[in-house]
Design a protein around this motif. Structure first.
Motif, PDB file in Angstrom:
ATOM      1  N   UNK A 357      -0.918   1.054   7.936  1.00  0.00           N
ATOM      2  CA  UNK A 357      -1.282   1.114   6.489  1.00  0.00           C
ATOM      3  C   UNK A 357       0.089   2.051   5.756  1.00  0.00           C
ATOM      4  N   UNK A 358       0.686   2.852   6.627  1.00  0.00           N
ATOM      5  CA  UNK A 358       1.798   3.764   5.857  1.00  0.00           C
ATOM      6  C   UNK A 358       2.813   2.458   5.575  1.00  0.00           C
ATOM      7  N   UNK A 359       3.138   1.839   6.856  1.00  0.00           N
ATOM      8  CA  UNK A 359       4.115   0.619   6.491  1.00  0.00           C
ATOM      9  C   UNK A 359       4.035  -0.229   5.272  1.00  0.00           C
ATOM     10  N   UNK A 360       2.517  -0.820   5.280  1.00  0.00           N
ATOM     11  CA  UNK A 360       2.371  -1.629   4.275  1.00  0.00           C
ATOM     12  C   UNK A 360       2.670  -1.044   2.810  1.00  0.00           C
ATOM     13  N   UNK A 361       2.173   0.258   2.803  1.00  0.00           N
ATOM     14  CA  UNK A 361       2.334   1.084   1.265  1.00  0.00           C
ATOM     15  C   UNK A 361       3.905   1.358   1.237  1.00  0.00           C
ATOM     16  N   UNK A 362       4.823   1.582   2.021  1.00  0.00           N
ATOM     17  CA  UNK A 362       6.173   1.904   2.042  1.00  0.00           C
ATOM     18  C   UNK A 362       6.654   0.370   1.617  1.00  0.00           C
ATOM     19  N   UNK A 539      12.234   4.271   8.088  1.00  0.00           N
ATOM     20  CA  UNK A 539      11.966   3.006   8.715  1.00  0.00           C
ATOM     21  C   UNK A 539      12.787   2.758   9.984  1.00  0.00           C
ATOM     22  N   UNK A 540      14.227   3.424   9.859  1.00  0.00           N
ATOM     23  CA  UNK A 540      15.104   3.343  10.982  1.00  0.00           C
ATOM     24  C   UNK A 540      14.418   4.140  12.098  1.00  0.00           C
ATOM     25  N   UNK A 541      14.317   5.446  11.784  1.00  0.00           N
ATOM     26  CA  UNK A 541      13.559   6.652  12.650  1.00  0.00           C
ATOM     27  C   UNK A 541      12.262   6.044  13.459  1.00  0.00           C
ATOM     28  N   UNK A 542      11.490   5.295  12.885  1.00  0.00           N
ATOM     29  CA  UNK A 542      10.298   5.169  13.591  1.00  0.00           C
ATOM     30  C   UNK A 542      10.432   4.114  14.472  1.00  0.00           C
ATOM     31  N   UNK A 543      11.157   3.057  14.400  1.00  0.00           N
ATOM     32  CA  UNK A 543      11.151   2.162  15.771  1.00  0.00           C
ATOM     33  C   UNK A 543      12.090   2.709  16.694  1.00  0.00           C
ATOM     34  N   UNK A 544      13.262   3.455  16.149  1.00  0.00           N
ATOM     35  CA  UNK A 544      14.423   3.860  16.936  1.00  0.00           C
ATOM     36  C   UNK A 544      13.794   4.761  17.928  1.00  0.00           C
ATOM     37  N   UNK A 545      12.679   5.735  17.873  1.00  0.00           N
ATOM     38  CA  UNK A 545      12.246   6.926  18.560  1.00  0.00           C
ATOM     39  C   UNK A 545      11.076   6.739  18.882  1.00  0.00           C
TER      40      UNK A 545
END
Length: 594
Positions: A357-362, A539-545
């Protein structure tokens, strides 16, 4: 760094005849007849070397062979059944880094001794924000090397010595290379051309090899973490013997608290080291393209733009971007806690729903903003910058190429979701997320590429010849001039400013009032760029960590299998992560150019 003007033709001739600063290719490239013709055409760049493509081809072949060798060893060292050990990989990388360090010292020493080694500099190469980002990632990479040294030193008696030597050499390599790129990123070298090309390609290949090693090590570590969480210790040990190599030595136990801190610390810092290697590779490639290049300063316009973050903006983009960034950090923490710490399927579903949901909105908001920015460009009156710019060409190529990784993951997810049954709410959110990811990458690339090809605003350089004198006048002086001027405005004798051309009072008023009329298009472009910049950071931080729903969603795993889907994600996801960080650097440049 200041721009260094190109020498005269007589100086170029002196450089080619100097025995200590050139080589045979340099001498052959500038004959006596050519030097004579240049003296009559001072604005024309000197002739290039005899066979420029030959030197480039040789350096590319060297880089390809080294890259294939490193890729073979790195990929083979990740599996237990293949008789290639991780210390073999560390030995190769250590030798490559030592050779690069020696070459960098030779380059810095050689160019400093030869005054005509660098006849001109590329103003577009190595901008300050790119070099600043490189230093930031270099600092975190050094901290990672310290953690690695501490981790391996905890049980040095049962390890090969190369595992402790490797992080020490890597730390020295990061320091030397960062200094080299800081002082030499803009150089257009004109001595030892083939040696310089080979040295730069060796540096680029070494960075890519370190990047491949870090990505493989991180992927193996995360795969083991997921596997160990879902199976018992006996099955986990059996799987290690049958398949993948362990990320830590089996015969060495890391039982102490300080050892665990070092181990977890350097794995958490891997994303910074990965980005450092890619940033350095991009800067080295631009240097390689500039070897032997002459820049015509009459057509190569230099725009000295100042970075004003809190000036001429509405703060809407910054506020929305900060809200997105903080919200994303909260979602990341909750996702990590619920997915990694809880074994209940309901908690896992809630975490996945919250993430999607967060990523869809963003992503939806970013797509709309990029479309709006592209529409604003249709009304922009600025000219397109058509000059040769290797830095911009590389930026566009990296944006388009790195986006392919996320495109691949999204299309694989779409096929799996559409072909799988039954479909639940998580599948619907995953499908929407994949579609929006494709759309957002496409629209953002269009917006960034168009922004990079725009000329800076004319206000920054239109009235340079009169700006100091014009802005020194007061409103009273303008009024006095206007009161003495007849209605027709043509009988007043024009006044001159410091020997320059005549200035009409009406032009004077327009010049003073023009900067106050901040173009609404520029304001909106700055807001859009800042919002996209901050959104790409989260959006870089989320998959990177660690937030990687591709491994936690069962739809793709059940459709493609436990071996194919993780391999797809491990190959494609690093490119998607790099895309976000490179988009941040490009958006910062678009913001400054707006």
């Amino acid at each position: 760094m200041t721009e260094e003007p190109m020498r005269k033709s007589s100086e170029i001739g002196h450089a080619t005849s100097s025995m200590g600063c050139g080589h045979k290719d340099d001498k052959a490239s500038l004959g006596s007849s050519q030097r004579a013709s240049f003296s009559h055409q001072p604005h024309q760049p000197p002739s290039k070397e005899v066979w420029k493509k030959g030197g480039r081809m040789f350096s590319i072949l060297l880089a390809v062979h080294l890259a294939l060798l490193a890729c073979t060893l790195v990929s083979s060292g990740a599996f237990e059944k293949i008789a290639v050990h991780d210390y073999d990989v560390f030995f190769l990388l250590t030798v490559m880094m030592l050779v690069v360090i020696v070459w960098i010292i030779f380059y810095l020493f050689g160019t400093s001794r030869c005054p005509d080694a660098i006849l001109c500099k590329d103003s577009h190469a190595g901008p300050i924000w790119l070099r600043g980002g490189l230093i930031l990632f270099a600092i975190f990479s050094l901290v990672m090397d310290v953690f690695k040294i501490g981790y391996y030193s905890s049980f040095y008696s049962c390890l090969s010595a190369i595992k402790i030597i490797y992080p020490i050499v890597q730390a020295i390599f990061v320091v030397v290379q960062t200094y080299f790129l800081w002082v030499s990123a803009k150089d257009c070298v004109h001595v030892h051309l083939n040696v310089t090309r080979c040295g730069l390609m060796l540096t680029l290949t070494t960075n890519l090899a370190v990047w491949m090693s870090a990505v493989t090590d991180e992927s193996v570590h995360k795969a083991h973490s997921k596997l160990k969480k879902n199976v018992t210790d006996e099955i986990f040990r059996w799987l290690l013997k049958a398949g993948m190599r362990s990320s830590s030595p089996e015969e060495c136990n890391c039982n102490s608290q300080i050892c665990q801190v070092f181990k977890n610390g350097y794995f958490w810092l891997y994303p910074f080291n990965i980005e450092y290697s890619l940033f350095a590779s991009a800067m080295v490639y631009v240097m390689w393209k500039n070897v032997g290049r002459f820049i015509d300063h009459h057509s190569h316009h230099i725009h000295r733009l100042k970075f004003r973050l809190f000036r001429r903006t509405f703060f809407v983009g910054i506020v929305l971007g900060l809200i997105t960034l903080v919200s994303g950090l909260g979602v990341l923490i909750l996702y990590e806690v619920q997915v990694n710490s809880s074994t209940e399927s309901s908690k896992k579903s809630q975490a996945l729903s919250m993430y999607y949901i967060f990523n869809i909105v963003c992503l939806g908001l970013m797509s709309l903003v990029c479309i709006g920015g592209s529409v604003i460009y249709r009304f922009d009156k600025r000219d397109m910058d058509r000059h040769k710019n290797p830095t911009r060409t590389l930026d566009v190529a990296l944006l388009m190429g790195a986006a392919l990784g996320q495109y691949a993951i999204s299309y694989y997810s779409i096929v799996a979701i559409v072909a799988s049954t039954p479909r639940d709410a998580i599948s619907a959110l995953n499908l929407t997320y994949a579609l929006l990811m494709i759309a957002q990458h496409t629209f953002q690339n269009i917006f960034i590429i168009e922004g990079l090809h725009r000329q800076p605003p004319k206000e920054d350089h239109k009235h340079d010849s009169h700006q100091k004198d014009l802005y020194g006048l007061t409103f009273v002086n303008i009024s006095a001039v206007s009161l003495r001027m007849p209605d027709g405005g043509s009988t007043l004798a024009p006044s001159t400013v410091s020997g320059s051309e005549a200035i009409h009072p009406s032009d004077l008023v327009r010049s003073l009032t023009a900067p106050k009329k901040m173009n609404w298009r520029r304001k909106f472009l700055k807001e859009i760029s800042m919002f996209l910049l901050l959104s790409n950071i989260i959006l870089w931080i989320m998959p990177a960590f660690g937030a990687r729903p591709q491994f936690d969603n069962d739809t793709e795993l059940n459709f493609y299998g436990d071996s194919m889907w993780p391999a797809i994600v491990d190959i494609c996801l690093p490119f998607g992560i790099f895309y976000r960080m490179h988009a941040v650097a490009s958006l910062l440049e678009v913001y400054i150019m707006s």
